[in-house]
Write an enzyme that holds these catalytic residues in place. Structure first.
Site, PDB file in Angstrom:
ATOM      1  N   ASP A 200       0.735  -1.026  -0.109  1.00  0.00           N
ATOM      2  CA  ASP A 200      -0.106  -0.228   0.288  1.00  0.00           C
ATOM      3  C   ASP A 200       0.871   0.977  -0.139  1.00  0.00           C
ATOM      4  O   ASP A 200       1.266   1.722   0.650  1.00  0.00           O
ATOM      5  CB  ASP A 200      -0.709  -0.431   1.433  1.00  0.00           C
ATOM      6  CG  ASP A 200      -1.718   0.879   1.127  1.00  0.00           C
ATOM      7  OD1 ASP A 200      -2.892   0.912   0.385  1.00  0.00           O
ATOM      8  OD2 ASP A 200      -1.920   2.327   1.737  1.00  0.00           O
ATOM      9  N   GLU A 257       1.825  -0.354  -4.247  1.00  0.00           N
ATOM     10  CA  GLU A 257       1.011   0.934  -4.616  1.00  0.00           C
ATOM     11  C   GLU A 257       1.573   2.538  -5.409  1.00  0.00           C
ATOM     12  O   GLU A 257       2.773   3.021  -3.950  1.00  0.00           O
ATOM     13  CB  GLU A 257      -0.110   0.801  -3.914  1.00  0.00           C
ATOM     14  CG  GLU A 257      -0.992   1.803  -4.196  1.00  0.00           C
ATOM     15  CD  GLU A 257      -2.045   2.166  -3.483  1.00  0.00           C
ATOM     16  OE1 GLU A 257      -3.392   2.857  -3.646  1.00  0.00           O
ATOM     17  OE2 GLU A 257      -1.993   2.228  -2.034  1.00  0.00           O
ATOM     18  N   HIS A 333     -10.778  -1.768  -5.084  1.00  0.00           N
ATOM     19  CA  HIS A 333     -11.246  -1.558  -4.246  1.00  0.00           C
ATOM     20  C   HIS A 333     -10.990   0.055  -3.190  1.00  0.00           C
ATOM     21  O   HIS A 333     -12.329   0.211  -3.086  1.00  0.00           O
ATOM     22  CB  HIS A 333     -10.505  -1.682  -2.657  1.00  0.00           C
ATOM     23  CG  HIS A 333      -9.785  -1.249  -2.290  1.00  0.00           C
ATOM     24  ND1 HIS A 333      -8.510  -1.908  -2.885  1.00  0.00           N
ATOM     25  CD2 HIS A 333      -8.615  -0.250  -1.000  1.00  0.00           C
ATOM     26  CE1 HIS A 333      -6.913  -1.478  -2.336  1.00  0.00           C
ATOM     27  NE2 HIS A 333      -7.672  -0.368  -1.240  1.00  0.00           N
ATOM     28  N   ASP A 334     -10.529   1.212  -4.566  1.00  0.00           N
ATOM     29  CA  ASP A 334     -10.644   2.530  -4.482  1.00  0.00           C
ATOM     30  C   ASP A 334     -11.041   3.183  -5.740  1.00  0.00           C
ATOM     31  O   ASP A 334     -11.054   4.877  -5.930  1.00  0.00           O
ATOM     32  CB  ASP A 334      -9.424   3.330  -4.259  1.00  0.00           C
ATOM     33  CG  ASP A 334      -8.557   2.829  -2.992  1.00  0.00           C
ATOM     34  OD1 ASP A 334      -9.477   2.684  -1.779  1.00  0.00           O
ATOM     35  OD2 ASP A 334      -7.427   3.121  -3.027  1.00  0.00           O
TER      36      ASP A 334
END
Length: 560
Positions: A200, A257, A333-334
């Site tokens: 992340d 990410e 998910h974003d």
């Protein structure tokens, strides 16, 4: 250069555990629900399952605020459930990727509880503490979730940095003990059989020396920090150290990410020499429909033009070829649902056709495709009409900041933008069948179910041989069997650079050429391409081939 690592031919399926399947009747998805659906995932044909965070967490940011890296969140299950899950994944010949969140922790993590006890605490330097300036924050940095990136702590009369929610304090990666603690934790999970990590916001961990003010425009109360904090001066040192201490010891798949990363950055992160990461998630194609006003960010209702989209995807295909490895994705998910954002969900036929077309666009490119839960059945945006329907912290904060505080938008316009771009669109429960709550749970779910679940669900998809599900299944099988999809060179068809309706490209190696033709619009158009007589129609989202007539959202791939 040949790409012979196991993950070069792999396809990843992303699961947002809270929204996948509830089995303990509390309206929240759990590990047992994933275990019960492993045969479904295996049927799709994917190689890897990536789980969003399942660690112990207060859930301020849906699990991205971790209070214990080595414990399972009780709402999801326990460590015995996790062991059964990973065993079940491995028994089916698949691998498991965990989400690694190490830019920040929860403020409920023991490290932070100790850190805030006093300036002389051994854990104080695990986080980034600074004195204020003239009674205000240490600098002008804004949080990704709106407002300032600093939180004042009156116990020690200092501020701590949080690039996200105030409950998500940033770790101090300059501290070598922080790094050792992170590597020990990663190796702990590797010992349990975890096959890799999705990292992340990993390119934010190296903060600029001195934490200077960032540039900002007059509309911004606090500065957008991404250009300043992404791809920091020690990031490659940190990732190479992580690789040496963790990844090189295990045959892992890693994806970072990396907001703000360019192809040149990606070449360093995901170089084929494997000194850092295997690949990165970049966001350039996800930002093409952002508002021209930086103060509004992603909040807009524009649709990405084919010219912009094609140019961006082409840039990444060409610049990374032979140098680094691409990740290929539309959803996570974003992000909003791909068929609503880049396709057409206004009619059932167009929903199916455009979902298949967009899947073809990326699955025929070089890289590792990522499929987000529900993408394979064409789940759409929820388009919730009221702010009270939304759970996503980012959306709610943005509404209050842009409408109530700064008066940059009126409420009706902002609600339209939120309906299109809220992260809740990705987080509505998985639609398994047409029963109450879409078969996700027998209890009111933590997030509302998309109202179209009676039509769009797994049960209907599996019963229809022409469904989006089986189309994805075929695309995955082709990636596993055709070397040209892994190693072939990408090239735009000459003359296609400015076409605002058709995207046409080739993939070519010494033995095979693939010609990919995609209609990005709801119009029938005529184009002539030089297709050899011996060409085979490899895959298409129409039942017949009308050659030069390319119908709405038509996708076809020729092999010769």
């Amino acid at each position: 250069m040949e790409n012979n690592h196991w993950w070069n031919k792999s396809v990843v399926y992303q699961i947002y555990p809270k929204s996948f399947q509830d089995t303990n009747h509390d309206g929240i998805g759990d590990l047992r629900g994933i275990i019960n659906r492993l045969d479904y995932i295996k049927k799709l044909g994917v190689d890897v399952i990536w789980l969003n965070p399942i660690y112990e967490s207060p859930q301020v940011d849906n699990g991205y605020d971790i209070s214990n890296y080595e414990a399972i969140n009780p709402t999801l299950g326990n460590m015995a459930d996790f062991q059964e899950l990973i065993d079940g994944i491995h028994e089916r010949g698949m691998k498991l990727v965990m989400d690694l969140v190490v830019n920040h922790t929860s403020d409920q993590h023991d490290w932070f509880k100790e850190s805030r006890k006093g300036k002389d605490n051994p854990y104080r330097d695990y986080y980034i503490w600074r004195d204020g300036k003239e009674g205000k924050e240490p600098n002008n940095w804004g949080s990704y979730f709106s407002g300032t990136a600093w939180k004042y702590d009156d116990e020690t009369d200092q501020y701590y940095l949080h690039l996200f929610a105030p409950e998500q304090p940033d770790l101090n990666w300059e501290n070598s003990q922080v790094r050792r603690s992170v590597y020990d934790m990663m190796n702990w999970w590797a010992a349990k059989g975890v096959d890799g990590f999705r990292m992340d916001v990993i390119n934010l961990i190296s903060k600029p020396a001195g934490l200077p003010d960032a540039d900002k425009n007059d509309d911004e109360k606090y500065a957008n920090v991404e250009p300043l904090v992404s791809n920091g001066h020690r990031i490659h040192e940190f990732l190479q150290e992580m690789n040496k201490n963790v990844m090189s010891k295990h045959k892992m798949i890693t994806v970072g990410e990396t907001p703000g990363a360019t192809p040149e950055d990606a070449e360093k992160y995901a170089s084929l020499d494997n000194k850092e990461l295997n690949m990165v998630f970049q966001f350039e194609h996800m930002g093409l429909d952002s508002n021209p006003n930086p103060a509004l960010g992603k909040w807009d209702d524009r649709k990405t033009s084919l010219k912009d989209l094609r140019a961006n995807l082409t840039k990444w295909q060409e610049k990374l070829y032979g140098k680094a490895w691409n990740s290929l994705y539309w959803n996570n998910h974003d992000q909003p649902r791909v068929v609503s954002r880049f396709g057409n969900d206004q009619t059932e036929d167009y929903r199916v056709k455009s979902a298949k077309m967009l899947a073809t666009m990326t699955h025929m490119m070089q890289g590792t495709p990522y499929i987000y839960e529900g993408e394979e059945i064409g789940m759409t945006n929820a388009y919730f009409p009221k702010l009270d329907d939304y759970v996503d912290l980012e959306s709610i904060n943005a509404y209050h900041q842009l409408v109530d505080d700064q008066h940059l938008l009126d409420g009706k316009t902002m609600m339209k933008y939120i309906a299109l771009h809220s992260r809740d669109n990705a987080r509505t429960p998985m639609q398994w069948d047409d029963s109450q709550y879409g078969g996700f749970s027998d209890h009111t779910p933590w997030e509302k179910v998309n109202p179209n679940y009676k039509q769009v669900n797994v049960k209907n998809a599996l019963a229809d041989k022409d469904s989006i599900f089986y189309y994805y299944q075929k695309l995955i099988a082709l990636r596993h069997t055709l070397p040209v999809i892994t190693n072939g060179k990408y090239a735009l068809v000459p003359g296609n650079e400015e076409d605002d309706q058709i995207f046409a490209y080739t993939r070519q190696d010494d033995q095979t050429t693939l010609l990919v033709i995609l209609n990005y619009t709801d119009e029938t158009v005529n184009r002539h391409y030089q297709v050899p007589v011996n060409a085979k129609l490899l895959i298409s989202n129409y039942v017949d081939d009308q050659n030069d007539t390319i119908r709405p959202y038509e996708a076809k791939v020729y092999q010769y």
